[in-house]
Write a protein that holds these residues in place. Structure first.
Motif, PDB file in Angstrom:
ATOM      1  N   THR A   1     -30.438 -82.243  62.046  1.00 35.56           N
ATOM      2  CA  THR A   1     -29.350 -82.247  63.024  1.00 35.56           C
ATOM      3  C   THR A   1     -29.797 -81.574  64.324  1.00 35.56           C
ATOM      4  OG1 THR A   1     -27.681 -82.147  61.281  1.00 35.56           O
ATOM      5  CG2 THR A   1     -27.006 -81.476  63.491  1.00 35.56           C
ATOM      6  N   GLY A   2     -29.568 -82.252  65.442  1.00 38.13           N
ATOM      7  CA  GLY A   2     -29.913 -81.705  66.747  1.00 38.13           C
ATOM      8  C   GLY A   2     -31.367 -81.841  67.121  1.00 38.13           C
ATOM      9  N   LYS A   3     -32.173 -82.483  66.285  1.00 42.10           N
ATOM     10  CA  LYS A   3     -33.596 -82.617  66.566  1.00 42.10           C
ATOM     11  C   LYS A   3     -33.958 -84.058  66.929  1.00 42.10           C
ATOM     12  CE  LYS A   3     -34.704 -78.947  63.259  1.00 42.10           C
ATOM     13  NZ  LYS A   3     -34.759 -77.893  64.278  1.00 42.10           N
ATOM     14  N   THR A   4     -34.936 -84.191  67.806  1.00 46.73           N
ATOM     15  CA  THR A   4     -35.530 -85.489  68.101  1.00 46.73           C
ATOM     16  C   THR A   4     -36.709 -85.670  67.164  1.00 46.73           C
ATOM     17  OG1 THR A   4     -34.874 -85.430  70.431  1.00 46.73           O
ATOM     18  CG2 THR A   4     -36.694 -86.894  69.836  1.00 46.73           C
ATOM     19  N   VAL A   5     -36.690 -86.746  66.396  1.00 47.33           N
ATOM     20  CA  VAL A   5     -37.726 -86.964  65.376  1.00 47.33           C
ATOM     21  C   VAL A   5     -38.514 -88.217  65.735  1.00 47.33           C
ATOM     22  CG1 VAL A   5     -38.214 -87.096  62.920  1.00 47.33           C
ATOM     23  CG2 VAL A   5     -36.094 -86.008  63.700  1.00 47.33           C
ATOM     24  N   ILE A   6     -39.825 -88.096  65.724  1.00 45.18           N
ATOM     25  CA  ILE A   6     -40.687 -89.204  66.134  1.00 45.18           C
ATOM     26  C   ILE A   6     -41.729 -89.459  65.047  1.00 45.18           C
ATOM     27  CG2 ILE A   6     -42.189 -90.106  67.948  1.00 45.18           C
ATOM     28  CD1 ILE A   6     -40.975 -87.824  69.730  1.00 45.18           C
ATOM     29  N   PRO A   7     -41.617 -90.573  64.336  1.00 42.56           N
ATOM     30  CA  PRO A   7     -42.620 -90.878  63.302  1.00 42.56           C
ATOM     31  C   PRO A   7     -43.887 -91.470  63.913  1.00 42.56           C
ATOM     32  CG  PRO A   7     -40.927 -92.569  63.340  1.00 42.56           C
ATOM     33  CD  PRO A   7     -40.517 -91.554  64.356  1.00 42.56           C
ATOM     34  N   PHE A   8     -44.999 -91.252  63.244  1.00 39.27           N
ATOM     35  CA  PHE A   8     -46.243 -91.915  63.637  1.00 39.27           C
ATOM     36  C   PHE A   8     -47.051 -92.151  62.377  1.00 39.27           C
ATOM     37  CE2 PHE A   8     -47.318 -87.443  63.667  1.00 39.27           C
ATOM     38  CZ  PHE A   8     -48.623 -87.362  63.204  1.00 39.27           C
ATOM     39  N   CYS A   9     -47.842 -93.193  62.387  1.00 39.65           N
ATOM     40  CA  CYS A   9     -48.613 -93.521  61.190  1.00 39.65           C
ATOM     41  C   CYS A   9     -50.021 -93.934  61.575  1.00 39.65           C
ATOM     42  CB  CYS A   9     -47.942 -94.639  60.395  1.00 39.65           C
ATOM     43  SG  CYS A   9     -48.103 -96.280  61.137  1.00 39.65           S
TER      44      CYS A   9
ATOM     45  N   ALA B   1     -55.324 -99.088  58.884  1.00 43.35           N
ATOM     46  CA  ALA B   1     -56.441 -99.941  59.294  1.00 43.35           C
ATOM     47  C   ALA B   1     -55.950-101.285  59.794  1.00 43.35           C
ATOM     48  CB  ALA B   1     -57.409-100.130  58.136  1.00 43.35           C
ATOM     49  N   SER B   2     -54.829-101.750  59.236  1.00 45.81           N
ATOM     50  CA  SER B   2     -54.352-103.080  59.635  1.00 45.81           C
ATOM     51  C   SER B   2     -52.834-103.180  59.707  1.00 45.81           C
ATOM     52  CB  SER B   2     -54.888-104.143  58.669  1.00 45.81           C
ATOM     53  OG  SER B   2     -54.491-103.850  57.337  1.00 45.81           O
ATOM     54  N   SER B   3     -52.120-102.525  58.790  1.00 43.42           N
ATOM     55  CA  SER B   3     -50.664-102.637  58.760  1.00 43.42           C
ATOM     56  C   SER B   3     -50.021-101.960  59.963  1.00 43.42           C
ATOM     57  CB  SER B   3     -50.108-102.002  57.483  1.00 43.42           C
ATOM     58  OG  SER B   3     -50.653-102.622  56.343  1.00 43.42           O
ATOM     59  N   GLY B   4     -48.839-102.479  60.352  1.00 38.50           N
ATOM     60  CA  GLY B   4     -48.098-101.879  61.439  1.00 38.50           C
ATOM     61  C   GLY B   4     -47.164-100.801  60.928  1.00 38.50           C
ATOM     62  N   LEU B   5     -46.369-100.250  61.834  1.00 35.20           N
ATOM     63  CA  LEU B   5     -45.403 -99.215  61.457  1.00 35.20           C
ATOM     64  C   LEU B   5     -44.325 -99.780  60.542  1.00 35.20           C
ATOM     65  CD1 LEU B   5     -44.651 -96.195  62.153  1.00 35.20           C
ATOM     66  CD2 LEU B   5     -43.058 -97.167  63.827  1.00 35.20           C
ATOM     67  N   GLY B   6     -44.002-101.061  60.742  1.00 31.86           N
ATOM     68  CA  GLY B   6     -42.982-101.703  59.913  1.00 31.86           C
ATOM     69  C   GLY B   6     -41.652-100.981  59.972  1.00 31.86           C
ATOM     70  N   GLN B   7     -40.972-100.888  58.848  1.00 32.61           N
ATOM     71  CA  GLN B   7     -39.692-100.200  58.779  1.00 32.61           C
ATOM     72  C   GLN B   7     -39.831 -98.773  58.257  1.00 32.61           C
ATOM     73  OE1 GLN B   7     -37.494-103.100  56.255  1.00 32.61           O
ATOM     74  NE2 GLN B   7     -36.156-103.396  58.037  1.00 32.61           N
ATOM     75  N   SER B   8     -41.055 -98.258  58.255  1.00 33.43           N
ATOM     76  CA  SER B   8     -41.282 -96.941  57.660  1.00 33.43           C
ATOM     77  C   SER B   8     -40.444 -95.862  58.346  1.00 33.43           C
ATOM     78  CB  SER B   8     -42.770 -96.573  57.724  1.00 33.43           C
ATOM     79  OG  SER B   8     -43.236 -96.512  59.067  1.00 33.43           O
ATOM     80  N   GLY B   9     -40.381 -95.888  59.666  1.00 35.43           N
ATOM     81  CA  GLY B   9     -39.603 -94.892  60.384  1.00 35.43           C
ATOM     82  C   GLY B   9     -38.115 -95.015  60.117  1.00 35.43           C
ATOM     83  N   GLU B  10     -37.630 -96.264  60.082  1.00 36.02           N
ATOM     84  CA  GLU B  10     -36.208 -96.503  59.827  1.00 36.02           C
ATOM     85  C   GLU B  10     -35.819 -96.036  58.430  1.00 36.02           C
ATOM     86  OE1 GLU B  10     -35.365-100.593  60.547  1.00 36.02           O
ATOM     87  OE2 GLU B  10     -36.468-100.626  62.444  1.00 36.02           O
ATOM     88  N   LEU B  11     -36.682 -96.286  57.473  1.00 34.79           N
ATOM     89  CA  LEU B  11     -36.390 -95.869  56.103  1.00 34.79           C
ATOM     90  C   LEU B  11     -36.353 -94.353  55.970  1.00 34.79           C
ATOM     91  CD1 LEU B  11     -38.569 -98.478  54.148  1.00 34.79           C
ATOM     92  CD2 LEU B  11     -36.073 -98.456  54.398  1.00 34.79           C
ATOM     93  N   LEU B  12     -37.238 -93.669  56.684  1.00 38.54           N
ATOM     94  CA  LEU B  12     -37.222 -92.212  56.657  1.00 38.54           C
ATOM     95  C   LEU B  12     -35.960 -91.670  57.336  1.00 38.54           C
ATOM     96  CD1 LEU B  12     -40.951 -91.299  57.468  1.00 38.54           C
ATOM     97  CD2 LEU B  12     -39.799 -91.192  55.248  1.00 38.54           C
TER      98      LEU B  12
END
Length: 219
Positions: free
Chosen positions: A164-172, A175-186
């Motif tokens: 709560t109150g934090k800005t969260v920025i995922p990064f991954c 070798a080949s796969s993209g970010l996909g829905q990983s950030g949304e799922l988290l």
């Protein structure tokens, strides 16, 4: 009589000049007295924003949290911490993954077994909370991509903390796969926080790549 009067006047003038000299030994003007009324110099206050000890909005610290299986995500995390001046927090499984565990081409390996059996993805960490958590406004969360999603060792950290109150920025890193829905799922798993769209870095990520991305975030 005139000579005596002149002598007294001369002595008085000498004492007057001596008194003026002692009031400001350096012979320079006082910066505060010469500043416009109401200015920082005139009031004795610093002109640096936030110097009065009351943090301004958005002036909290940055935390870079990461799980790294082979070192690639750790490298990216270090670059992010350097670019942002943030603190690093590594997620370490209580039962570390060996090279054999990480062999996704082996149907009997640990990661394959955990992938095929979601109930086994609850990976205990040596630590899943951070000291002074409330002092961080921005949190980067990094991980390798496993089968199109975030490597599950990060799940325990996400579930254990209130964003709560934090800005969260995922990064991954991948070798080949993209970010996909990983950030949304988290973000769904967390249920709190302002989650931004993340970024995928290749296994050969450079410091320049990371710095360019950070500058584009306008944090």
């Amino acid at each position: 009589m005139k000579k005596l009067t002149a002598l007294f006047l001369g002595i008085a003038l000498v004492f007057s000049l001596a008194a003026c000299s002692d009031s400001n030994p350096s012979g320079t003007s006082d910066p505060a007295s010469s500043a416009p009324a109401g200015s920082a110099a005139a009031t004795g206050e610093s002109s640096v924003p936030g110097a009065q000890g009351t943090p301004e909005e958005g002036t909290g610290k940055t935390l870079v949290v990461y799980y790294s299986a082979t070192g690639n995500t750790e490298e990216a995390a270090n670059y992010i911490a350097k670019a942002t001046g943030g603190d690093l927090f590594e997620l370490v499984p209580a039962d570390p993954y060996t090279d054999a565990d990480l062999n996704w081409t082996d149907e009997g390996s640990r990661v394959v077994r955990e992938h095929e059996n979601p109930d086994e993805r609850d990976v205990a960490l040596t630590a899943d909370t951070v000291d002074n958590w409330d002092s961080y406004d921005t949190v980067f969360i990094g991980y390798p991509i496993w089968w199109g999603i975030a490597a599950w060792p990060v799940d325990g950290f996400v579930e254990a903390n209130d964003f709560t109150g934090k800005t969260v920025i995922p990064f991954c890193t991948s070798a080949s796969s993209g970010l996909g829905q990983s950030g949304e799922l988290l973000a769904e798993m967390a249920g709190t926080g302002n989650w931004l769209e993340g970024e995928r870095f290749s296994s050969g990520v450079t410091e320049e790549d990371v710095r360019t991305w950070i500058e584009g975030l306008n944090l």
